[in-house]
Design a protein around this motif. Structure first.
Motif, mmCIF file in Angstrom:
data_model
loop_
_atom_site.group_PDB
_atom_site.id
_atom_site.type_symbol
_atom_site.label_atom_id
_atom_site.label_comp_id
_atom_site.label_asym_id
_atom_site.label_seq_id
_atom_site.Cartn_x
_atom_site.Cartn_y
_atom_site.Cartn_z
ATOM 1 N N ALA A 105 161.769 45.314 -12.210
ATOM 2 C CA ALA A 105 161.494 44.032 -12.367
ATOM 3 C C ALA A 105 160.257 43.740 -10.981
ATOM 4 O O ALA A 105 159.037 43.437 -11.617
ATOM 5 C CB ALA A 105 162.203 43.131 -12.305
ATOM 6 N N ALA A 106 160.299 44.331 -10.087
ATOM 7 C CA ALA A 106 159.214 44.043 -8.881
ATOM 8 C C ALA A 106 158.054 44.949 -9.168
ATOM 9 O O ALA A 106 157.029 44.624 -9.107
ATOM 10 C CB ALA A 106 160.011 44.535 -7.644
ATOM 11 N N VAL A 107 158.251 46.572 -9.853
ATOM 12 C CA VAL A 107 156.922 47.108 -10.235
ATOM 13 C C VAL A 107 156.472 46.304 -11.314
ATOM 14 O O VAL A 107 155.226 46.325 -11.395
ATOM 15 C CB VAL A 107 157.462 48.543 -10.448
ATOM 16 N N LEU A 108 157.081 45.820 -12.393
ATOM 17 C CA LEU A 108 156.608 45.287 -13.516
ATOM 18 C C LEU A 108 155.622 43.820 -13.062
ATOM 19 O O LEU A 108 154.412 43.738 -13.484
ATOM 20 C CB LEU A 108 157.551 44.908 -14.582
ATOM 21 N N ALA A 109 156.172 43.420 -12.253
ATOM 22 C CA ALA A 109 155.619 42.030 -11.732
ATOM 23 C C ALA A 109 154.597 42.358 -10.997
ATOM 24 O O ALA A 109 153.322 41.926 -10.943
ATOM 25 C CB ALA A 109 156.723 41.080 -10.980
ATOM 26 N N TRP A 110 154.580 43.328 -10.044
ATOM 27 C CA TRP A 110 153.220 43.739 -9.228
ATOM 28 C C TRP A 110 152.111 44.361 -10.059
ATOM 29 O O TRP A 110 150.988 43.969 -9.968
ATOM 30 C CB TRP A 110 153.890 45.008 -8.464
ATOM 31 N N LEU A 111 152.679 44.958 -11.253
ATOM 32 C CA LEU A 111 151.520 45.590 -12.343
ATOM 33 C C LEU A 111 150.659 44.261 -12.821
ATOM 34 O O LEU A 111 149.693 44.740 -13.245
ATOM 35 C CB LEU A 111 151.927 46.294 -13.538
ATOM 36 N N GLY A 112 151.231 43.263 -13.231
ATOM 37 C CA GLY A 112 150.665 41.981 -13.519
ATOM 38 C C GLY A 112 149.829 41.268 -12.717
ATOM 39 O O GLY A 112 149.172 40.292 -12.826
ATOM 40 N N THR A 113 149.883 41.854 -11.153
ATOM 41 C CA THR A 113 148.895 41.093 -10.334
ATOM 42 C C THR A 113 147.647 41.730 -9.833
ATOM 43 O O THR A 113 147.536 43.052 -10.338
ATOM 44 C CB THR A 113 149.552 40.784 -8.920
ATOM 45 N N GLU A 114 146.828 41.097 -9.276
ATOM 46 C CA GLU A 114 145.424 41.540 -8.979
ATOM 47 C C GLU A 114 145.503 42.959 -7.939
ATOM 48 O O GLU A 114 144.745 43.758 -7.883
ATOM 49 C CB GLU A 114 144.651 40.661 -8.204
ATOM 50 N N ARG A 115 146.766 42.921 -7.220
ATOM 51 C CA ARG A 115 147.092 44.084 -6.396
ATOM 52 C C ARG A 115 147.133 45.355 -7.421
ATOM 53 O O ARG A 115 147.163 46.440 -6.981
ATOM 54 C CB ARG A 115 148.037 43.681 -5.424
ATOM 55 N N GLY A 116 147.810 45.115 -8.360
ATOM 56 C CA GLY A 116 148.440 46.300 -9.228
ATOM 57 C C GLY A 116 147.214 46.688 -10.033
ATOM 58 O O GLY A 116 147.085 47.939 -10.475
ATOM 59 N N ILE A 117 145.976 46.049 -9.959
ATOM 60 C CA ILE A 117 144.630 46.784 -10.556
ATOM 61 C C ILE A 117 143.290 46.459 -9.532
ATOM 62 O O ILE A 117 142.632 45.682 -9.786
ATOM 63 C CB ILE A 117 144.502 46.119 -11.825
#
Length: 349
Positions: free
Chosen positions: A213-225
């Protein structure tokens, strides 16, 4: 004109305006007298054979079926030229060129046979003056294009250029168009992935277990891209010569080139279409060299195309200059940026 070429034109049944069509009756007092025509007389100036003489930028309607059965009427710019093979003659019968263009192009469907007939008629109209004839046409072809996902559709205008010549070697026709597409830089994509990896390593402790869940949420943020590859609008300018008697199937040519490139520009775009386009770009990074080889493969595999020349421009978003690649089969010369320009005549002669 070489006897063989002349007999070919006569055999096609081409006619020309009456020899005196430039001498309309005029009135001087009570008597009719011919209007003067100084162009047809011999001149005393230093003579020389002229490569091309004629008219350019003639505004003319044309009717063109690009291969889908839809006979479109388009507004064209037409050039008509013959050589002046007699050095002692001052000029050609210029107005005859215009009248023949109106007769042949304004009402008849445009194809290779029509253009060959027109060129024959141009030569016949300049009997004793010319041995070669040439015509160029530029217009836009409207094609309905479906959106990637939404079910909507919109119109694309593809520029069309046709250059046809008739000389002692026979009839030659070159068809040109442009395909606009998006190109994502492979180097920029790799550099962006590296930065995303580095950001992931910074934000997630390698000694701690990962939570889905944490990784999935991170991928949806600007930090994830944290980085995105640069892409640019790109243009492929094509010039092809079809085999004798092959139809001028322009839409089929465009479809195959766009399919090979994978990311042609879109018309109607909803969010689902834009997302699909982003996915296609992400899965399809290419340098201009990659794009050139893709188009080369498609054209080489087409038995109806006997020759081609392609010039690609990736109009960089990183640099103020373009990345360029060219590929050809055997055609010499260049595909000009604007094939409708007056300078094209000299460049392609």
């Amino acid at each position: 004109m070489p006897p063989k070429q002349w007999s070919t034109c006569v055999a096609r049944g081409e006619t020309h305006p009456e020899a005196g069509n430039r001498h309309h009756p005029g009135t001087t007092g009570d008597r009719e007298s011919p209007l003067p025509d100084v162009a047809v007389h011999a001149h005393s100036h230093p003579g020389g054979v002229l490569d091309w003489v004629g008219m350019n930028g003639i505004e003319m309607p044309v009717h063109f079926d690009a291969g889908n059965g839809d006979l479109q009427r388009a507004s064209a710019r037409v050039g008509l030229f013959v050589d002046l093979a007699q050095p002692d003659r001052r000029g050609i019968h210029m107005s005859r060129l215009y009248l023949l263009a109106d007769e042949y192009l304004a009402v008849r469907p445009l194809d290779a046979a029509l253009l060959e007939s027109l060129l024959c008629a141009l030569l016949v109209s300049q009997r004793g003056l010319a041995q070669r004839a040439r015509t160029s046409l530029c217009f836009d072809l409207l094609v309905r294009r479906a959106a990637l996902r939404s079910g909507h559709a919109g119109w694309r205008a593809y520029p069309v250029s046709i250059d046809a010549r008739l000389d002692s070697d026979g009839f030659h026709l070159e068809l040109g168009t442009e395909v606009t597409y998006s190109s994502t830089c492979p180097a920029s994509a790799a550099l962006s992935r590296q930065l995303i990896q580095q950001q992931f390593a910074h934000d997630f402790d390698a000694t701690q277990p990962l939570e889905h869940a944490a990784v999935l949420a991170w991928l949806g943020t600007e930090r994830g891209i944290v980085a995105t590859p640069h892409a640019q609008r790109s243009v492929a300018r094509l010039a092809v010569r079809f085999a004798e008697a092959a139809p001028l199937n322009l839409i089929s040519l465009i479809d195959r080139v766009e399919h090979a490139l994978g990311t042609p520009v879109q018309t109607a775009v909803k969010r689902e279409d834009e997302q699909a386009f982003a996915r296609a770009n992400g899965a399809n990074p290419m340098f201009c060299e990659d794009a050139a080889r893709r188009i080369q493969r498609v054209l080489d595999d087409d038995d109806t195309i006997v020759d081609f020349h392609v010039r690609l421009e990736h109009q960089e978003s990183l640099h103020p200059h373009d990345a360029v690649a060219q590929v050809s089969k055997s055609m010499s010369g260049k595909v000009q940026r604007d094939r409708c320009s007056a300078s094209e005549l000299a460049g392609g002669a």
